[in-house]
Design an enzyme around this catalytic site. Structure first.
Site, mmCIF file in Angstrom:
data_model
loop_
_atom_site.group_PDB
_atom_site.id
_atom_site.type_symbol
_atom_site.label_atom_id
_atom_site.label_comp_id
_atom_site.label_asym_id
_atom_site.label_seq_id
_atom_site.Cartn_x
_atom_site.Cartn_y
_atom_site.Cartn_z
ATOM 1 N N HIS A 130 -12.319 15.644 3.973
ATOM 2 C CA HIS A 130 -11.042 15.387 3.287
ATOM 3 C C HIS A 130 -10.416 14.067 3.431
ATOM 4 O O HIS A 130 -9.843 13.278 2.655
ATOM 5 C CB HIS A 130 -9.976 16.593 3.519
ATOM 6 C CG HIS A 130 -8.593 16.347 3.165
ATOM 7 N ND1 HIS A 130 -8.181 16.290 1.747
ATOM 8 C CD2 HIS A 130 -7.539 15.999 3.811
ATOM 9 C CE1 HIS A 130 -6.851 15.988 1.801
ATOM 10 N NE2 HIS A 130 -6.312 15.778 3.019
ATOM 11 N N ASP B 228 -9.721 -12.414 -17.384
ATOM 12 C CA ASP B 228 -10.444 -11.598 -16.585
ATOM 13 C C ASP B 228 -10.495 -11.760 -15.166
ATOM 14 O O ASP B 228 -9.662 -12.471 -14.814
ATOM 15 C CB ASP B 228 -11.956 -11.532 -16.984
ATOM 16 C CG ASP B 228 -12.835 -10.074 -16.895
ATOM 17 O OD1 ASP B 228 -12.505 -9.824 -15.870
ATOM 18 O OD2 ASP B 228 -13.334 -9.523 -18.007
ATOM 19 N N TRP C 247 -11.673 12.175 10.501
ATOM 20 C CA TRP C 247 -11.824 10.844 9.661
ATOM 21 C C TRP C 247 -11.774 9.778 10.508
ATOM 22 O O TRP C 247 -12.119 8.536 10.299
ATOM 23 C CB TRP C 247 -10.918 10.737 8.386
ATOM 24 C CG TRP C 247 -9.511 10.072 8.804
ATOM 25 C CD1 TRP C 247 -8.453 10.657 9.450
ATOM 26 C CD2 TRP C 247 -9.198 8.824 8.866
ATOM 27 N NE1 TRP C 247 -7.434 9.827 9.669
ATOM 28 C CE2 TRP C 247 -7.935 8.708 9.421
ATOM 29 C CE3 TRP C 247 -9.779 7.596 8.489
ATOM 30 C CZ2 TRP C 247 -7.211 7.237 9.367
ATOM 31 C CZ3 TRP C 247 -9.181 6.268 8.335
ATOM 32 C CH2 TRP C 247 -7.700 6.185 8.896
ATOM 33 N N SER D 181 -18.199 -2.821 -0.904
ATOM 34 C CA SER D 181 -17.446 -2.683 -2.072
ATOM 35 C C SER D 181 -15.930 -3.107 -1.942
ATOM 36 O O SER D 181 -15.399 -3.952 -2.873
ATOM 37 C CB SER D 181 -17.335 -1.069 -2.586
ATOM 38 O OG SER D 181 -16.491 -1.087 -3.693
ATOM 39 N N SER D 182 -15.267 -2.753 -0.776
ATOM 40 C CA SER D 182 -13.856 -3.257 -0.705
ATOM 41 C C SER D 182 -13.852 -4.614 -0.351
ATOM 42 O O SER D 182 -13.028 -5.387 -0.933
ATOM 43 C CB SER D 182 -13.375 -2.654 0.514
ATOM 44 O OG SER D 182 -12.952 -1.153 0.248
ATOM 45 N N HIS E 44 -5.425 0.376 11.663
ATOM 46 C CA HIS E 44 -3.936 0.318 11.520
ATOM 47 C C HIS E 44 -3.751 -0.730 10.020
ATOM 48 O O HIS E 44 -2.875 -0.265 9.188
ATOM 49 C CB HIS E 44 -2.823 -0.082 12.672
ATOM 50 C CG HIS E 44 -1.706 0.246 12.239
ATOM 51 N ND1 HIS E 44 -1.010 1.525 12.280
ATOM 52 C CD2 HIS E 44 -0.584 -0.546 11.723
ATOM 53 C CE1 HIS E 44 0.224 1.445 11.850
ATOM 54 N NE2 HIS E 44 0.457 0.403 11.438
ATOM 55 N N GLU F 270 -5.542 -0.961 7.798
ATOM 56 C CA GLU F 270 -5.926 0.082 6.983
ATOM 57 C C GLU F 270 -4.945 0.595 6.009
ATOM 58 O O GLU F 270 -4.752 0.879 5.128
ATOM 59 C CB GLU F 270 -7.311 0.901 7.189
ATOM 60 C CG GLU F 270 -7.533 1.927 6.309
ATOM 61 C CD GLU F 270 -8.222 1.532 5.215
ATOM 62 O OE1 GLU F 270 -8.769 0.446 5.095
ATOM 63 O OE2 GLU F 270 -8.047 2.500 4.038
ATOM 64 N N TYR G 82 -1.980 -0.017 6.078
ATOM 65 C CA TYR G 82 -0.960 -0.793 5.181
ATOM 66 C C TYR G 82 -1.805 -1.254 3.909
ATOM 67 O O TYR G 82 -0.826 -1.323 2.926
ATOM 68 C CB TYR G 82 -0.820 -2.020 5.874
ATOM 69 C CG TYR G 82 0.557 -1.568 7.144
ATOM 70 C CD1 TYR G 82 2.019 -1.389 6.529
ATOM 71 C CD2 TYR G 82 0.294 -1.410 8.495
ATOM 72 C CE1 TYR G 82 2.900 -0.902 7.510
ATOM 73 C CE2 TYR G 82 1.132 -1.034 9.208
ATOM 74 C CZ TYR G 82 2.245 -0.545 8.891
ATOM 75 O OH TYR G 82 3.281 -0.148 9.777
ATOM 76 N N SER H 201 8.312 -1.808 -6.701
ATOM 77 C CA SER H 201 9.038 -2.879 -7.071
ATOM 78 C C SER H 201 9.279 -3.280 -8.421
ATOM 79 O O SER H 201 9.806 -4.222 -8.707
ATOM 80 C CB SER H 201 8.689 -3.977 -5.916
ATOM 81 O OG SER H 201 8.747 -3.565 -4.765
ATOM 82 N N HIS I 276 -1.723 4.352 18.047
ATOM 83 C CA HIS I 276 -2.475 5.340 17.877
ATOM 84 C C HIS I 276 -3.041 5.873 19.240
ATOM 85 O O HIS I 276 -3.905 6.963 19.091
ATOM 86 C CB HIS I 276 -3.587 5.185 16.824
ATOM 87 C CG HIS I 276 -2.897 4.601 15.524
ATOM 88 N ND1 HIS I 276 -2.532 5.510 14.672
ATOM 89 C CD2 HIS I 276 -2.730 3.290 15.106
ATOM 90 C CE1 HIS I 276 -2.284 4.625 13.672
ATOM 91 N NE2 HIS I 276 -2.310 3.440 13.766
ATOM 92 N N THR J 135 10.068 -3.116 6.870
ATOM 93 C CA THR J 135 9.719 -2.147 6.228
ATOM 94 C C THR J 135 11.155 -1.448 5.548
ATOM 95 O O THR J 135 11.399 -1.106 4.648
ATOM 96 C CB THR J 135 9.265 -0.834 6.939
ATOM 97 O OG1 THR J 135 8.064 -1.303 7.616
ATOM 98 C CG2 THR J 135 8.624 0.166 6.015
ATOM 99 N N LYS K 107 12.940 -3.638 2.587
ATOM 100 C CA LYS K 107 12.110 -3.179 1.331
ATOM 101 C C LYS K 107 13.064 -1.867 0.725
ATOM 102 O O LYS K 107 13.548 -2.035 -0.454
ATOM 103 C CB LYS K 107 10.501 -2.755 1.822
ATOM 104 C CG LYS K 107 9.897 -3.964 1.902
ATOM 105 C CD LYS K 107 8.316 -3.584 1.631
ATOM 106 C CE LYS K 107 7.535 -4.766 1.416
ATOM 107 N NZ LYS K 107 7.818 -5.484 0.140
#
Lengths: 546, 57, 372
Positions: free
Chosen positions: A92, A121, A157, A185-186, A269, A271, A273, A284, A319, A344, A347
């Site tokens: 998951h 493009d 995960w 890919s990323s 971490h 990741e 964000y 926004s 973490h 943060t 924002k």
């Protein structure tokens, strides 16, 4: 909104190109049938592919979450055994992070970045095709591990070693390969987005003229390029430990299991964000549209995004507060983590000030964006609590953490994606999404998501660890509420699928500027946007941006 | 140079006057801002680390 | 004055609410140590800071949403930046955070100061049980989940302490500083008792330090907090805190029991004796992976019933149980089981579930192997 309309010339120009015989000739080069989708290099088609892929992964990952919630409905082991339960929680997480949220943002970037900067493009169209098609292969492989002897990944995960190396099922090697492919890919996608934004902006569009969505994606892409190789490195070390007898993470061979966590979270971490910055960009863009007022503090929004990105590299060990770090390290990471609350907060304040003295309407995209602001902020509050290291010893690895990151990821990232889909569907399909079903979808989702995740705060504070298939009796009520909320939220997503299908097939026709308050470049194009747009870049000198 | 440092620091803080921003974007070179940004980011790490070491004392 | 009263009433009802929430098990426990009370205090302060910010921010937001509806004819204003306001709302959170960091730092330093402990206990995580070693006292034991399988499967009524009960709790004296040294024999576990505000990872190859000084006698329950495999949910931590005198008595009794249990290494044991004792050891230690019926869960945990390689090679079998298998989930048991238990369990495995080798492994042989 009249002053925000662009000069007439580029508008007519792009329309005439789209409708010209030359463009038709171009389209004949396309194959028909499935091969067309396999070989397409068009940013809109690849964007669509990404979004469809992401939606299917969202549903698959969601079913796995429902298996988890079903087992946790009551104490005791009823539906599944712990081995399978662990595979479900792990899959998951992996599927939602790497298969649903990230590809959805890449899909939105594919569709909207060229349209918002006036590019014909993406800069690297063939690479674009390749980076998409890696994903279905990677995730087919990942899902196939569930059928292998010993089952699929069952170590969470975050796949902490040595549970994911020495003690892992044999299928772990396939899991590593799948993750490598998703990572490639990323990286390729990120390179493409950076190349597009930096090189293909229409003449007259400076960096500080770009929409926040483009800005946040530019910064996100740099984050991806910085940290994806770290993930690749750490899973390669796992591969070596498993198959080639090395001992990077095996204490018996002189290795260091904590090293794994440092490497993982140095990736992990940023990741986090990567999954929320594009969401900031979307909100926004949507909030000013439906408040009919310019975004408050555009420049500080850009600066705050950059600050968050830089700070995201300096907070990873929060973490790992319970892993036995030295005192100085605990203090350093506590301070930096608290610092990240400042940009943060800026924002959130800016969004709310944008609403203040606006002229507000509540179409479905706006509803999702507003829910994002409230519920993401709740996730931010629990994040602030988690930053306090001494208190984190009590929160760490409990359902409080589960509640926290689901608040920022589900009513956070996922709601922003839904907002974006409702917002841009008129541009994609030429039809407005059904407002009535959209509202049902929204309200059921909001109620479901809060019933699902809010009680998890209490379960965690009361002492329930995460990732357990069975629990003590005092957690029973919270879990039952969560499970009911989970099923409500899960099944209301079928409405989302319905809205999309309905919108693709027909509905109220949308004009070029589908939303009254919209002012960005994509709304100068006809709806639906033709396959080829901005083939000659529009001249934006003198265009009044945001 | 001091102006660049001031601009970068206000970017770290997240607030900048519109005229100053306009001036930076029209006259400044991106390279200087990036270099100063990296140096100041490292400086920030060192300062936080020093505070942590002192606090742990 | 009336405003003050209203405020006071509000505060009172709010504190009453948080007390009620705690009593109902909705909030973090205050706990029974000085550290746990400090942590609870930090938790509540940061919680109320969040609540106040939330009320202000969401208040302004919902006011704006209500007041500036277009359906009520609201016209959009044109402002889009304001340096003073932006400086203000960046600086305020920064100051709040600095104010928060100071007490947090103090508590953290306190939590990290494990010096001058009066008792050291080595806590070792195993898949899926805790092992305690009172350093210098020569007392070691495993602490296993004590909830019957039937309750988990739902064929029996679940007890009050379902999944939070063990056969042998960690017994600690009250009022004394106890240092806990954490490590693991296999994967990463995390030893957590909410009432003590102690959560520390048990990492293989590392020894982590934590400490506690319990104020009140009582039984405090927690569980493993780090995903450690399939029975992660089934390895609770139970701490029984008692007065010094009672603790001393308990210590003396345990020493006697331990001596009795380890005795008999030198005498000749009969097959039936070993099988009987081995069955118990197998049930509490081995069955979680290799299953009570010896079928295991291949490929990770091989079957022992009908395992020809094992039956053919006695020395290898002994070596695997005593020294473990490097690079696999099989741990070495020479440090955690005494020679009699080791001999008993090996003998049992060779003579159960149709494995009729008739082999008898004597404790003395194992003793010679471990301690030549």
């Amino acid at each position: 909104m009249a002053p925000n309309l662009p000069p007439k010339a580029p508008l007519e120009h792009s329309q005439s190109v789209a409708g010209s015989p030359a463009a038709h000739e171009e389209e004949h080069h396309y194959r028909s049938g499935p091969l067309r989708w396999l070989l397409t290099t068009n940013h809109k088609e690849i964007g669509t592919l990404y979004l469809i892929f992401s939606l299917s992964m969202f549903l698959i990952g969601g079913v796995m979450a429902l298996v988890v919630r079903l087992e946790l409905f009551q104490p005791g082991l009823q539906m599944v055994q712990p081995e399978f339960f662990n595979q479900m929680t792990t899959m998951h997480g992996l599927i939602m992070v790497f298969g649903a949220v990230m590809p959805a943002f890449v899909g939105l970037a594919n569709w909207m970045v060229p349209l918002q900067i006036g590019a014909p493009d993406m800069a690297l169209p063939r690479l674009n095709n390749f980076s998409f098609w890696l994903l279905p292969i990677a995730f087919t492989l990942l899902l196939a591990t569930l059928l292998m002897p010993g089952g699929g990944p069952n170590f969470g995960w975050t796949f902490y070693a040595p549970l994911s190396t020495t003690y892992a099922p044999p299928s772990t090697t396939f899991f590593i390969f799948a993750l490598h492919m998703a990572g490639i890919s990323s990286i390729l996608g990120a390179i493409n987005i950076i190349a597009t934004i930096l090189n293909l902006r229409a003449p007259g569009m400076r960096l500080m003229d770009m929409t926040l969505f483009v800005w946040t994606w530019l910064i996100t892409a740099f984050l991806l390029i910085a940290v994806m190789p770290v993930l690749a490195g750490v899973i390669t070390m796992m591969l070596l430990d498993i198959n080639f007898g090395t001992s990077f993470f095996n204490a018996a061979g002189g290795g260091d299991p904590v090293l794994f966590q440092h490497l993982f979270w140095f990736f992990g971490h940023p990741e986090v964000y990567i999954m929320i910055l594009p969401a900031f960009g979307i909100v926004s863009v949507i909030v000013p549209t439906f408040a009919r007022k310019r975004l408050f503090g555009y420049a500080s929004m850009v600066y705050a995004t950059a600050s968050i990105a830089i700070l995201s590299f300096l907070v990873w060990a929060h973490h790992m507060f319970a892993v036995g770090l030295p005192l100085v390290a605990e203090l350093f990471f506590m301070y930096t983590t608290m610092l990240i609350a400042v940009p943060t907060g800026v924002k959130v304040f800016n969004w709310i000030t944008t609403l203040f003295r606006g002229s507000i309407t509540f179409e479905t995209p706006m509803l999702f964006a507003l829910a994002f602001i409230v519920l993401f902020t709740i996730g931010g509050f629990s994040g602030l609590m988690l930053a306090i290291a001494p208190a984190d010893f009590q929160y760490h690895d409990t359902y409080f953490v589960v509640a926290h990151f689901h608040y920022v990821l589900v009513p956070g990232a996922v709601f922003s994606i839904m907002a974006a889909v409702y917002y841009w569907l008129p541009k994609w399909t030429g039809h407005y999404p059904d407002e009535r079903i959209g509202r049902w979808h929204f309200w059921l989702s909001v109620i479901g998501v809060n019933l699902l995740f809010f009680p998890m705060h209490f379960a965690g504070l009361a002492g329930m660890p995460r990732r357990i298939p069975d629990y003590a009796l005092q957690f029973a009520d919270f879990n039952m509420a969560s499970s009911i909320g989970g099923f409500l939220f899960g099944f209301s997503q079928l409405l989302f699928v319905w809205v999309i299908v309905k919108c693709v097939r027909g509905g109220a026709k949308a004009p070029a500027k589908a939303w009254e308050g919209a002012s960005d470049l994509e709304w100068t194009l006809p709806s639906p946007a033709p396959l080829h747009t901005f083939e000659t870049p529009p001249d934006l000198r003198g265009f009044k941006f945001h | 140079m001091w102006e660049v440092v001031k601009s970068v620091l206000s970017a770290f803080f997240g607030v900048q006057r519109e005229q100053r921003r306009r001036r930076d974007f029209e006259q400044g070179k991106p390279g200087t801002f990036i270099v100063v940004g990296i140096v100041l980011a490292m400086l920030m790490v060192i300062v936080v680390m020093a505070i942590a070491i002192m606090a742990a004392g | 004055m009336r405003k003050m009263l209203v405020l006071a009433a509000l505060m009172a009802s709010v504190t009453g609410l948080s007390r009620a929430a705690r009593a109902a098990g909705w909030n973090m426990p205050v706990g029974v140590t000085e550290v746990s009370r400090d942590v609870y205090g930090l938790h509540m302060v940061i919680f109320w800071i969040c609540v106040i910010i939330g009320v202000i921010v969401f208040g302004i937001m919902f006011y704006s949403l209500f007041r500036y509806r277009r359906s009520k004819g609201a016209q959009a204003a044109h402002f889009h930046e304001h340096t003073t306001v932006e400086v203000f709302w960046t600086a305020i959170p920064l100051l709040i955070l600095v104010a928060m960091a100071i007490p947090a730092t103090a508590t953290l330093k306190d939590m990290y100061d494990a010096s001058e402990a009066e008792l050291d206990v080595m806590v070792t995580g195993h898949q899926w049980r805790w092992h305690y070693h009172y350093m210098g006292e020569d007392i070691t034991f495993f602490s296993n989940l004590d909830t019957p399988r039937e309750q988990i499967d739902g064929t029996a009524e679940k007890g009050e302490n379902y999944l939070l009960e063990v056969d042998q709790p960690l017994v600690l004296p009250v009022g004394r500083k106890v240092r806990l040294l954490m490590t693991s024999s296999d994967v990463i576990h995390s030893w957590w008792v909410p009432d003590l505000a102690v959560k520390k990872d048990a990492v293989p190859g590392f020894v982590n330090e934590a400490w506690t000084r319990i104020d009140e006698p009582g039984i405090y329950r927690g569980q493993c907090a780090e995903l450690c495999g399939k029975d992660h949910a089934f390895m609770p931590v139970v701490v029984q805190a008692m007065e010094q005198e009672a603790f001393d008595t308990w210590l003396a009794e345990r020493k006697q029991e331990a001596a009795a249990a380890a005795s008999g290494v030198d005498r000749e044991w009969k097959l039936e004796e070993l099988v009987e004792r081995g069955e118990k050891v197998y049930g509490s230690i081995c069955a979680s992976c290799h299953q009570a019926d010896g079928q295991g869960t291949p490929p990770t945990f091989p079957a022992l019933a009908g395992n020809q390689a094992m039956m053919d090679d006695l020395d290898w079998h002994i070596d695997v149980v005593v020294n473990g298998v490097s690079g696999s989930a099989m741990a070495a048991f020479s440090g955690t089981l005494n020679p009699v238990d080791l001999a008993a369990v090996i003998t049992y495995e060779r003579n159960a579930w149709g494995n009729e080798t008739g082999d008898v492994v004597q404790p003395a042989e194992i003793q010679a192997l471990i301690d030549p």
